[in-house]
Each structure stands twice: as structure tokens, then as C-alpha cells.
Design an enzyme around this catalytic site. Structure first.
Site, PDB file in Angstrom:
ATOM      1  N   GLN A  43       0.973  -1.199  -0.146  1.00  0.00           N
ATOM      2  CA  GLN A  43      -0.006  -0.109  -0.122  1.00  0.00           C
ATOM      3  C   GLN A  43       0.794   1.282  -0.020  1.00  0.00           C
ATOM      4  OE1 GLN A  43      -2.625  -2.006   3.402  1.00  0.00           O
ATOM      5  NE2 GLN A  43      -4.089  -0.317   2.113  1.00  0.00           N
ATOM      6  N   ARG A 101       3.924  -0.299  12.950  1.00  0.00           N
ATOM      7  CA  ARG A 101       3.520  -1.475  12.172  1.00  0.00           C
ATOM      8  C   ARG A 101       3.616  -1.380  10.666  1.00  0.00           C
ATOM      9  NH1 ARG A 101      -2.530  -3.722  10.806  1.00  0.00           N
ATOM     10  NH2 ARG A 101      -1.461  -5.745   9.982  1.00  0.00           N
ATOM     11  N   HIS A 146       0.790  -9.340   4.576  1.00  0.00           N
ATOM     12  CA  HIS A 146      -0.263  -8.371   4.564  1.00  0.00           C
ATOM     13  C   HIS A 146      -0.670  -8.383   2.729  1.00  0.00           C
ATOM     14  CE1 HIS A 146      -2.264  -4.835   6.584  1.00  0.00           C
ATOM     15  NE2 HIS A 146      -2.974  -5.085   5.390  1.00  0.00           N
ATOM     16  N   ASN A 190      -2.364 -11.029   8.140  1.00  0.00           N
ATOM     17  CA  ASN A 190      -3.504 -10.112   8.473  1.00  0.00           C
ATOM     18  C   ASN A 190      -4.623 -10.257   7.934  1.00  0.00           C
ATOM     19  OD1 ASN A 190      -3.878  -6.995   9.032  1.00  0.00           O
ATOM     20  ND2 ASN A 190      -4.487  -6.914   6.696  1.00  0.00           N
ATOM     21  N   GLU A 191      -5.670 -10.201   8.707  1.00  0.00           N
ATOM     22  CA  GLU A 191      -7.099 -10.368   8.288  1.00  0.00           C
ATOM     23  C   GLU A 191      -7.668 -11.623   7.437  1.00  0.00           C
ATOM     24  OE1 GLU A 191      -8.742  -6.562   7.073  1.00  0.00           O
ATOM     25  OE2 GLU A 191      -8.434  -5.765   8.759  1.00  0.00           O
ATOM     26  N   ASN A 329      -8.203  -5.551  14.027  1.00  0.00           N
ATOM     27  CA  ASN A 329      -8.139  -4.511  13.315  1.00  0.00           C
ATOM     28  C   ASN A 329      -9.748  -4.056  13.601  1.00  0.00           C
ATOM     29  OD1 ASN A 329      -5.597  -4.750  12.539  1.00  0.00           O
ATOM     30  ND2 ASN A 329      -6.384  -5.516  10.626  1.00  0.00           N
ATOM     31  N   TYR A 331     -12.917  -1.345  12.947  1.00  0.00           N
ATOM     32  CA  TYR A 331     -13.477  -0.144  12.301  1.00  0.00           C
ATOM     33  C   TYR A 331     -14.713   0.474  12.671  1.00  0.00           C
ATOM     34  CZ  TYR A 331      -9.197   0.045   9.644  1.00  0.00           C
ATOM     35  OH  TYR A 331      -7.931   0.049   9.151  1.00  0.00           O
ATOM     36  N   GLU A 400      -5.172  -1.985  14.076  1.00  0.00           N
ATOM     37  CA  GLU A 400      -5.797  -0.833  12.938  1.00  0.00           C
ATOM     38  C   GLU A 400      -7.130  -0.385  13.884  1.00  0.00           C
ATOM     39  OE1 GLU A 400      -6.328  -2.154   9.041  1.00  0.00           O
ATOM     40  OE2 GLU A 400      -4.596  -3.359   9.109  1.00  0.00           O
ATOM     41  N   TRP A 443      -4.750   3.376  11.655  1.00  0.00           N
ATOM     42  CA  TRP A 443      -4.650   2.951  10.387  1.00  0.00           C
ATOM     43  C   TRP A 443      -5.040   4.273   9.698  1.00  0.00           C
ATOM     44  CZ3 TRP A 443      -2.620  -0.824   7.541  1.00  0.00           C
ATOM     45  CH2 TRP A 443      -2.489  -0.570   6.113  1.00  0.00           C
ATOM     46  N   GLU A 450      -5.806   1.859  -1.418  1.00  0.00           N
ATOM     47  CA  GLU A 450      -6.644   1.240  -0.545  1.00  0.00           C
ATOM     48  C   GLU A 450      -7.171   0.046  -1.493  1.00  0.00           C
ATOM     49  OE1 GLU A 450      -7.370   1.232   2.577  1.00  0.00           O
ATOM     50  OE2 GLU A 450      -9.232  -0.142   2.488  1.00  0.00           O
ATOM     51  N   TRP A 451      -6.450  -0.708  -1.817  1.00  0.00           N
ATOM     52  CA  TRP A 451      -6.821  -1.989  -2.521  1.00  0.00           C
ATOM     53  C   TRP A 451      -7.784  -1.994  -3.615  1.00  0.00           C
ATOM     54  CZ3 TRP A 451      -2.906  -4.889  -1.102  1.00  0.00           C
ATOM     55  CH2 TRP A 451      -2.397  -4.794   0.309  1.00  0.00           C
TER      56      TRP A 451
END
Ligand code: NOJ
Length: 507
Positions: A43, A101, A146, A190-191, A329, A331, A400, A443, A450-451
Site C-alpha cells: 500500500q 506497524r 499483508h 493480516n485479516e 483491526n 473500524y 488497526e 490506520w 486502498e486495494w
């Protein structure tokens, strides 16, 4: 146990027999609380093909099919952090974070994904980077995976192929060997939920495998095995390095949309299927019963055996207990419900159909620029207490937490400021009520790719001018406020710095 210091501003005392003063407590984070910021290699790094780096699925697919990213961009250059890393460490230093991180790009150190060739320039880069962080008193908090899987595996089943689990093990061993003398915090993966959903269920993200209701579970299973393999390698071969290894999950908080029994069940199923799918095998030793029962029932209705392959006894043992901490993470919160209208709402078979609940975010919560992320800090508090009560109070780091805005907000991102303050306040309350949360990472340090959304959403404490050849970084209000929170260990809502006074400087 009091995990944060409580300082009474006023003491309660009776005057003429009447208690006149409401006690006000100043909440304060302890000095050793790990305040940080997060990022990931693909990213922000750019330099996708320099210094011997091999290609990952994220280098390959957006070049081949640009339309998989909404604005048809990619992260060939992005914030150019590979080149500008010294400047970025100065920014981190100025921000005052105790930890950073970031993730290691697998193909920078193993260009074809395997140990056939270990790239000395990749190793040298990350060693320099880590050394400079430590010289500036910033602890490296490193994510090993990631999402930027080497293309060699991307074309060969990716995380649906068990071979990837072994290759991941080889890669992490190289990383522990090369950096473990300096790095004491490792996140394996990650995730898994988001990755498995978008890449192997919906087929929207590289490697674009659409396998609804099947690939998702197989991916999750292999990720659990990959995580466990990494943990066991560390535990058996590198424990002398004295670090901690954990897994990072995304976990949002579900709230029942009504007082009905069905909605209460929907909350429990949400937690079991979204979070427990990964956390239960690691902490309790097997998939949650709610998950196995729901997938088995849906599969039976569709005339097949369960699409969720049970873990074997050997696998259960291998995965069980593989954590020193849990990374979370978080949000947003979501409203969940289950009623007739959910029947037929989702494709069959699919993970969403297996869960069988409707989800929305509450319109009354403050909005970010992403429809499905809204501010509701009490949900964060509830999540932390749920983790404490359900999973034997593990050591937790919030790896995050953040709030995306559009570029229209400029530097004065007060919605992000409110969000961070409210979430940190909820975190302090959760600690006071026994949560073993010892760190928090915003984050993100700076705006980044952003993907599937490309560059539309601005998560950064620092704005990045992507049109500028030098990718100029500028502090937003949120950076200045976060810096003050870290400096004082407290949240002062009256502190209102003007980011435009800082315009023209990095800080
Ligand atoms: C999840 C991912 O770990 C990260 O890569 C992403 O940019 C943020 N959350 C925001 O969506």
C-alpha cells in the site's frame, strides 16, 4: 487490577451534610502503553520492481486487469515509501509513536517466493529500516503477510493450495533469521476473513478466485495452518530471540437490530462465523459449534456434505494455543437481524447465506466516506470486553483503527479526530474494566493505496500528494491531535491545533 492510572481531580467531601462535587476522573494511559501507527508494504512502498524484487499477485493482476481497482490505479509508486523511508521515520519520530506497524514484502526477500534465492538487497533494505527505527526509539511491529502473495503461488491455487502453507513457513523462517534479533513483535497474517472473502469467495481481489461458500473456508483453514506453522517455527527455533507472535483479525461489533430472539441469535452467529472461525481454533482448539452447525445445515439443504472441512485432530492440536497476543483491526459496528426477508437475500451457496443474517450500519452514527464504516465507539468497548470474557482475556493489540475521509476534507479532518478520541476513550474504559489491551495503532500513518478502492479514501494522519513527484506528506489535524495524546497519555478535547499553520512543513 487498575491498568491505567486514575487521578482524582476533586475529592468528594460533604459540605453541610450535602455532597456537592461530582468526582471527575482524569483517565490516563500508562507510560508503557504501545501507541503506534500502521501501514503495509504494497500500500505504501512503491518501487515494485527495484533491487531484485519479484512480483506479487498485487503487482501482476492490476497490471493485467486494471479494472479490478475502481479507479484503475495500482501501487507501482504509491507513497514511494521504499525510497523515502528515512523521511518517514523522521515523521514517526516527530509524531512520537512508540511503535510502527509495517509489513515485509515477501517477494523483496524471496523474489520467486521460495528460498531458492534469498535477495540480499531486500534483506539489507529492511535491516536498515529496522535499525533506523530502533535508533529513533520506535519498536518495529512487523506483519509477515499483508496480502502480497508471490505470483508463483498466485498462479497455483494461492491459499487454496496447502503447498502455500509450507512455503509461508520457509519465508517466515528467513524473516525470523534475518530480523529477529531486532524485531520483537510479529504478526503472522493480516485479516484472514477479509482476504478469504474478497479473494476466494467473491473473486474481486487477486488472485480473483470465485468459489462461493467453499474457497472462503478452504482459504481460512490454510491461513490458520499457515499462522500456526509460523508460530511453531518461532516457538521451536527462535523463542530465544525473546519476541511475541500473534495473528491479526478484523473484528467489527454486531448489535441486534431489535429485541427479537432471532436478532439475538444473529449476533451470536455473527461473532462465531466472522471472528470465532479464526479465534476459536487458535484459543480454544476447534471451530465454534455454531459455525460447523450452520455450514453443515446449509450444505445439507443443498445436498452436499459440509463445505467447511472439519479440522483433523492433528490439525486442531497444531493450531491450538498458537498465540502470544491477538491483533485486532476494528473500524465500525454493524446492526444485524434475522427474519423472513433474509431468506433468498444471498447467493446459494455462499458464506453470507451460511451466516443467514442481514447487516447494515446505523444512519444515526457519524459517517466516514465509506458507506459501511461509521463511528460508534461503544461497540469498540463491547468488543474488547467480549474478547476478554470469551477468550480468557488474551493480550490484545489494536493493530488497526481509523476513519476514512474524502480528499475534500483537506487537512482539517476533525471527523477523524473525534473518531480517534472517542475510540481511545472507549479503550481506556475497557482497560479499566479488565481488558488486557496493551497497544493501539491508527490506520494509517499516511494516505495509501486502498486495494480495490485505489486512492479514493484518505485514512492517513498525513496527507500524501500523489501528484507530486516527491509525494509530499503534510500533517492533518488528526496527526497533531494524536501526537498530543501520545505525549500526555490523555485526551484533551479542548486541544484544537490548526493544521494549516503547519502547511509547507512535514510536521
Ligand atoms: C484493513 C487492511 O489491513 C488494510 O490493508 C486496509 O487498508 C484497512 N483495513 C482499511 O480498509
Amino acid at each position: 487490577m487498575w491498568l491505567w492510572t486514575v487521578l482524582p481531580f476533586f475529592t468528594l467531601f460533604p459540605v453541610d451534610g450535602v455532597v456537592v462535587v461530582t468526582p471527575e476522573l482524569e483517565k490516563r494511559f500508562p507510560d508503557n502503553f504501545l501507541f503506534g501507527v500502521s501501514s503495509s508494504a504494497y500500500q505504501i512502498e512503491g518501487s515494485w520492481n527495484v533491487d531484485g524484487k519479484g512480483q506479487s499477485i498485487w503487482d501482476y493482476y492490476p497490471h493485467k486487469q486494471p479494472e479490478i481497482v475502481q479507479d484503475c490505479t495500482n501501487a507501482d509508486v504509491t507513497a514511494d515509501s521504499y525510497r523515502l523511508f528515512k523521511q518517514d521515520i523522521q515523521i514517526l519520530k516527530h509524531l512520537g509513536v512508540k511503535s510502527y506497524r509495517f509489513s515485509i514484502s515477501w517477494t523483496r526477500i524471496l523474489p520467486d517466493g521460495t528460498t531458492n534465492y534469498i535477495n540480499p538487497r531486500g534483506i539489507a533494505h529492511y535491516r536498515k529500516f529496522i535499525d533506523l527505527l530502533l535508533e529513533n526509539d520506535i519498536l518495529p511491529f512487523v506483519t509477515l503477510f499483508h496480502w502480497d502473495l508471490p505470483i508463483a503461488f498466485g498462479k497455483n491455487g494461492s491459499w487454496l493450495n496447502e503447498n502455500t502453507v509450507d512455503r509461508f513457513g520457509d519465508y517466515v523462517r528467513v524473516a525470523f533469521l534475518a530480523f529477529g534479533d531486532k524485531v520483537k513483535h510479529w504478526i503472522t497474517i493480516n485479516e484472514p476473513y477479509i482476504l478469504c472473502l474478497y479473494s476466494y469467495e467473491l473473486g474481486m481481489l487477486p488472485p480473483l478466485i470465485k468459489s462461493p461458500g467453499k474457497g472462503f473456508y478452504e482459504c481460512g483453514r490454510n491461513m490458520l495452518l499457515g499462522h500456526a506453522k509460523a508460530y511453531r517455527i518461532y516457538d521451536e527455533e527462535f523463542r530465544f530471540q525473546g519476541g511475541e507472535v500473534g495473528l491479526t483479525l478484523d473484528a467489527q461489533w454486531p448489535i441486534a437490530a431489535s429485541g427479537s430472539e432471532e436478532d439475538a441469535e444473529a449476533v451470536k452467529d455473527y461473532l462465531a462465523l466472522y471472528v470465532g472461525q479464526y479465534l476459536d481454533p487458535v484459543i480454544k482448539g476447534d471451530y465454534p459449534q455454531r459455525l460447523t452447525a450452520r455450514v453443515a445445515a446449509a450444505s445439507a439443504r443443498q445436498g452436499t456434505e459440509s463445505r467447511l472441512r472439519p479440522l483433523t485432530e492433528e490439525e486442531k492440536k497444531f493450531i491450538h494455543g498458537t498465540y502470544d497476543f491477538i491483533g485486532i483491526n476494528h473500524y465500525t459496528s454493524v446492526m444485524v437481524y434475522r427474519n423472513e426477508s433474509v431468506n433468498g437475500m444471498y447467493e446459494k451457496p455462499s458464506f453470507y447465506d451460511d451466516v443467514g443474517i442481514g447487516i447494515y450500519v446505523n444512519d444515526s452514527w457519524p459517517a466516514s466516506s465509506l458507506d459501511f464504516m461509521k463511528e460508534y465507539a461503544p461497540g469498540f468497548y463491547s468488543l474488547l470486553l467480549y474478547l476478554k470474557d470469551t477468550y480468557n482475556n488474551p493480550l490484545v493489540y489494536i493493530t488497526e483503527n481509523g476513519f476514512p475521509l474524502s480528499s475534500a476534507e483537506g487537512l482539517d479532518d476533525r471527523k477523524k479526530v473525534n473518531y480517534i478520541r472517542n475510540y481511545l476513550d472507549a479503550l481506556m474504559d475497557a482497560r479499566a474494566d479488565g481488558s488486557n489491551c496493551q497497544g493501539y495503532f491508527v490506520w494509517s500513518l499516511m494516505d495509501s493505496f486502498e486495494w480495490a478502492a485505489g486512492y479514493q479514501y484518505k485514512f492517513g494522519l498525513y496527507q500524501v500528494d500523489f501528484d507530486d513527484p516527491d509525494k509530499k506528506r503534510t500533517a492533518r489535524k488528526s496527526a497533531l491531535v494524536y501526537k498530543e495524546i501520545i505525549r500526555t497519555g490523555t485526551i484533551d478535547v479542548s486541544y484544537d491545533p490548526d493544521p494549516y499553520q503547519h502547511n509547507g512543513s512535514l510536521y
